[in-house]
Enzyme design. Structure first.
Site, mmCIF file in Angstrom:
data_model
loop_
_atom_site.group_PDB
_atom_site.id
_atom_site.type_symbol
_atom_site.label_atom_id
_atom_site.label_comp_id
_atom_site.label_asym_id
_atom_site.label_seq_id
_atom_site.Cartn_x
_atom_site.Cartn_y
_atom_site.Cartn_z
ATOM 1 N N TRP A 156 0.592 -1.142 -0.050
ATOM 2 C CA TRP A 156 0.156 0.033 -0.293
ATOM 3 C C TRP A 156 0.850 1.355 0.076
ATOM 4 C CZ3 TRP A 156 -1.555 -4.371 3.150
ATOM 5 C CH2 TRP A 156 -2.620 -4.852 2.745
ATOM 6 N N HIS A 177 -6.913 1.341 2.808
ATOM 7 C CA HIS A 177 -8.146 0.418 2.660
ATOM 8 C C HIS A 177 -9.174 0.831 3.823
ATOM 9 C CE1 HIS A 177 -5.301 -2.632 5.124
ATOM 10 N NE2 HIS A 177 -5.561 -1.547 5.621
ATOM 11 N N ARG A 203 -4.233 6.229 -2.102
ATOM 12 C CA ARG A 203 -3.159 5.698 -2.234
ATOM 13 C C ARG A 203 -2.253 6.444 -3.186
ATOM 14 N NH1 ARG A 203 -4.526 -0.754 -2.783
ATOM 15 N NH2 ARG A 203 -5.774 -0.859 -0.759
ATOM 16 N N GLN A 217 -13.985 1.594 -1.626
ATOM 17 C CA GLN A 217 -13.600 0.085 -1.187
ATOM 18 C C GLN A 217 -15.102 -0.125 -0.334
ATOM 19 O OE1 GLN A 217 -10.348 -1.103 1.105
ATOM 20 N NE2 GLN A 217 -9.072 -1.637 -1.128
#
Ligand code: YSA
Length: 346
Positions: A156, A177, A203, A217
């Protein structure tokens, strides 16, 4: 006082009848009904009058005020009509032209998909919970079994906040995330938990056709007694069928995430070529849609859940990638480039 009110009425109405411009109407309103008008002064001065005078003058002044307001409204209507009539006569207004329909907004495709996915899981008994976009390093990494210097952190590319501790560390970041919410939720509740977490993640990516620096997400997890990998497979299988259609086949393969054991990736057979292999599925016949697994015992221990008693499954999927697959969209950057020709198709 009554005579003065009659005089005021006559003057105001004579002036009003001669007005044919909207701006003059406003000036008239200020002159006769405004805060500094003679009528308002009379109404304000009522308190100083004797009871008898107050009663008579008050009633007459209020009646005059109502009369002037009504006269103004009628005159406004007449002036508006004559302005329109003059515009039509002068050829400036063509009332035979079709009207312009108002531009209606719509939900962004990611919002539509987000609601669809949340609805599917809600009907299976999952609760929707949201969490912070700016997260502590602890929740994003350490508590998920990814200590400092663990190579898994390289999976990540992280955007750290400009805030340092005394020893020079940067303990806050834009969450990479939605998995940190597993910890936050489990810290605050006892099992059974069955939760999904939709939200933005960030990110430090070089963007390309399949990578954005900000994307959505949806995390999901369930912890209780006797939860097994079969529950994970059953839940995700049902989800894929409801979202992508009854006829879809599902494939699970081993994958690695530090916070699950075992870890899996789930793929569905390509709906464009029906598994035969095409450009969309890179010739494999399968399209990966999410990462998942059984919650790692270390993660359970960290939130004081006894892994000898409780087990759980978790999964995380990328929303834009699912949309791309569902609609055959080739470039993820289309979602956030604000091109209405693209967005209006949803
Ligand atoms: C795995 C196991 C669990 O038990 C729970 C969750 C997870 C998922 C894990 N937290 C995770 O983030 N995995 S991931 O890095 O592979 O990202 C998950 C999904 O996000 C990917 O499958 C992909 O669909 C999407 N994704 C990742 N990077 C992206 C992206 N979408 C757009 N742009 C990017 N840069």
């Amino acid at each position: 006082m009554i005579a003065k009110l009659d005089e005021l009425r006559a003057k105001a109405i004579t002036e009003l009848d001669g007005i044919d411009k909207p701006s003059d109407l406003e000036a008239w309103r200020i002159r006769y009904l405004g805060r500094k008008s003679a009528l308002t002064q009379i109404l304000r001065g009522l308190a100083a009058l004797s009871l008898e005078e107050k009663r008579a003058t008050g009633a007459a002044a209020n009646e005059l005020r109502a009369f002037l307001e009504k006269s103004l409204a009628l005159r406004e209507e007449a002036v508006r009509d004559s302005v329109i009539a003059r515009a039509i006569e002068g050829g400036r207004l063509d009332i035979t032209l079709p009207g312009r329909s108002p531009a209606l907004g719509r939900l962004h495709p990611t919002t539509q998909m987000l609601r669809q996915v949340c609805n599917i899981f809600m009907t299976m008994g999952f609760e929707v919970v949201e969490g912070p976009d700016v997260e502590w390093e602890y929740y994003n990494f350490d508590a998920l079994n990814i200590p400092q210097d663990h190579p898994a952190r390289d999976m990540w590319d992280t955007l750290w906040m400009d805030f340092t501790t005394e020893d020079g560390r940067r303990p806050m970041l834009l969450r990479t995330h939605t998995s940190p919410m597993q910890i936050r939720v489990m810290e605050s509740r006892r099992p059974p938990v069955r939760v999904i977490v939709p939200g933005k993640v960030y990110r430090y990516e070089a963007t390309d056709a399949t990578h954005e620096a900000m994307f959505y997400q949806i995390e999901g997890f369930a912890v209780d007694r006797n939860i097994t990998l079969a529950d994970l497979k059953g839940t995700l299988f049902e989800f894929a069928k409801r979202l992508f259609g009854e006829e879809r086949r599902v494939r699970f393969r081993c994958d690695y995430f530090p916070f699950v054991e075992p870890g899996v990736e789930m793929a569905i057979d390509c709906f464009l070529c029906d598994g035969a292999g095409c450009q969309l599925c890179s010739g494999s016949g399968w399209i990966e849609i999410l990462g998942a697994g059984m919650v790692h015992p270390e993660v359970l221990r960290r939130v004081n859940y006894d892994p000898e008693i409780y087990t759980g499954f978790a999964f995380g999927l990328g929303l834009e990638r699912m949309l791309m697959l569902k609609h055959g969209i080739e470039d993820i950057r289309l979602f956030y480039s604000n091109d209405l020709r693209f967005l209006r198709q949803f």
